[in-house]
Every structure is written in structure tokens, then in C-alpha cells.
Design an enzyme around this catalytic site. Sequence first.
Site, mmCIF file in Angstrom:
data_model
loop_
_atom_site.group_PDB
_atom_site.id
_atom_site.type_symbol
_atom_site.label_atom_id
_atom_site.label_comp_id
_atom_site.label_asym_id
_atom_site.label_seq_id
_atom_site.Cartn_x
_atom_site.Cartn_y
_atom_site.Cartn_z
ATOM 1 N N GLU A 41 0.840 -1.198 0.000
ATOM 2 C CA GLU A 41 0.000 0.000 0.000
ATOM 3 C C GLU A 41 0.875 1.248 0.000
ATOM 4 O O GLU A 41 1.791 1.369 0.821
ATOM 5 C CB GLU A 41 -0.888 -0.028 1.241
ATOM 6 C CG GLU A 41 -1.440 1.302 1.671
ATOM 7 C CD GLU A 41 -1.949 1.315 3.097
ATOM 8 O OE1 GLU A 41 -2.093 2.421 3.643
ATOM 9 O OE2 GLU A 41 -2.207 0.241 3.675
ATOM 10 N N LYS A 130 -9.539 -2.453 9.624
ATOM 11 C CA LYS A 130 -8.305 -2.183 10.348
ATOM 12 C C LYS A 130 -8.591 -1.328 11.573
ATOM 13 O O LYS A 130 -9.236 -0.283 11.495
ATOM 14 C CB LYS A 130 -7.270 -1.524 9.439
ATOM 15 C CG LYS A 130 -7.556 -0.089 9.024
ATOM 16 C CD LYS A 130 -6.380 0.467 8.212
ATOM 17 C CE LYS A 130 -6.436 1.970 8.099
ATOM 18 N NZ LYS A 130 -5.288 2.527 7.351
ATOM 19 N N GLY A 181 3.377 -0.087 9.468
ATOM 20 C CA GLY A 181 3.837 1.233 9.074
ATOM 21 C C GLY A 181 5.299 1.464 9.366
ATOM 22 O O GLY A 181 6.171 0.800 8.801
ATOM 23 N N SER A 182 5.585 2.383 10.280
ATOM 24 C CA SER A 182 6.954 2.859 10.472
ATOM 25 C C SER A 182 7.906 1.806 11.016
ATOM 26 O O SER A 182 9.122 1.932 10.847
ATOM 27 C CB SER A 182 6.961 4.081 11.397
ATOM 28 O OG SER A 182 6.398 3.770 12.655
#
Length: 213
Positions: A41, A130, A181-182
Site C-alpha cells: 500500500e 483495520k 507502518g513505520s
Amino acid sequence: MKDFSTLMAQLPMVAILRGIKPEEVLGHAEALIDAGFSILEVPLNSPEPFKSIEMLQQKYGDKALIGAGTVMRKEQVEKLVEIGAGLMVCPHTDVELIRTAKASGLYAFPGFFTASEAFAAMEAGADAIKLFPAEAMTSPKVISAICAVVPKSVRICPVGGVTPDNMSAYIDAGAQGFGLGSALYKAGQSVATTSENAKAFVAGWQAISEAAR
């Protein structure tokens, strides 16, 4: 188009490449796919996101499900269809956006934070939901309460603050996947770092799977 449910059953992790640039995206995607990821994504608040998504679709569309995150408007869904992407991810519960994505042939992976939002997303046709931002929950056990009322056929995936070390707590509470993510990718990091992080997440998932057998 790759099937979202099938890919999530194989490795239930969506790689979020927030902040990535088009000139970087293929190298990082290759590292992720080599590690075992198959759902990628690119959030739309990244530099030239549609260019990156189109490049990914052209290069890896036969190996992975490619889509956009932080989708907020119907015209963005239309652009995803135009460039051949297959996944719409949004941070919120917008039933009209979900319905638009589904009517356009995309998989829909919207965000939710309450039981009401979860049921609204499900009713609109979401393929998975989510829990975002997951780190705002005081404990992964909150997922247990949500899972008590949401049908088990609905895949609940925490997004935000997920690391290889805390995945098992979420799974024990009833989660069935993750958006990463990060802890997986930060804008500007090297491909080698992305590869290392990806392998750590895959190893963590394999350990959880083996322990459950």
C-alpha cells in the site's frame, strides 16, 4: 487480480510505504516481496503516490496486490481503477467510499475504532477492517471485546504501533492480521533496512504460527 483473502491467509500483513518516492518504490517493493509480502500500500499523502502505485502495478501486479492508503475521496478510487490497482485502504469508516470501492471492483480495507464503525464498514462490504490507530488502545485486550461481537469471518487487523515483538499479544486477543507502518518502512530508509525489517516481521509471524500448531 490477486485475491485479498487468499494473500492474507498466506501472510496476513499489509506493507504501508508512507512517504516513499517513485524513484525508490520498486527497490523497496522487491525487498518486501522477496521477504514474503504480497500486499503493498502506498498512502496518498506520499510524493506522487499514483505514479508509485502505477509503477508497482506494472512491475509486480502479477506477484502482489497493489493499492493506495489514506484514500479519502471517490475520485481517488476512480484513479486507482484507471491505473489497474486492486486495493483501497482508508483510515476511517466512510460507507459510501467503501461501497464505491467495491462497486469499482477493488478490495476495501477501511479503518475503524468503535464497534459501531466496525459494523458499518462490514455492512458496506469491507473485505477486512483495520483497527486504527491501534496504539491508542490501552491494551490489545480491547480487541477481545470487539471480536466477541464481530463475526469471526471478519478479519480485524490492528494498524499503528505494531512491531514483531507485540504481534502475538494482538493475535492472542483475536486479531487476524496487521497493517505495518513505520516499524517496517520509514521514508528515506535504505532498501537493506526495509529488507531486514520485513524479514523480522515474517519471522515473527512464522513463530506465532508454529506456536499455534
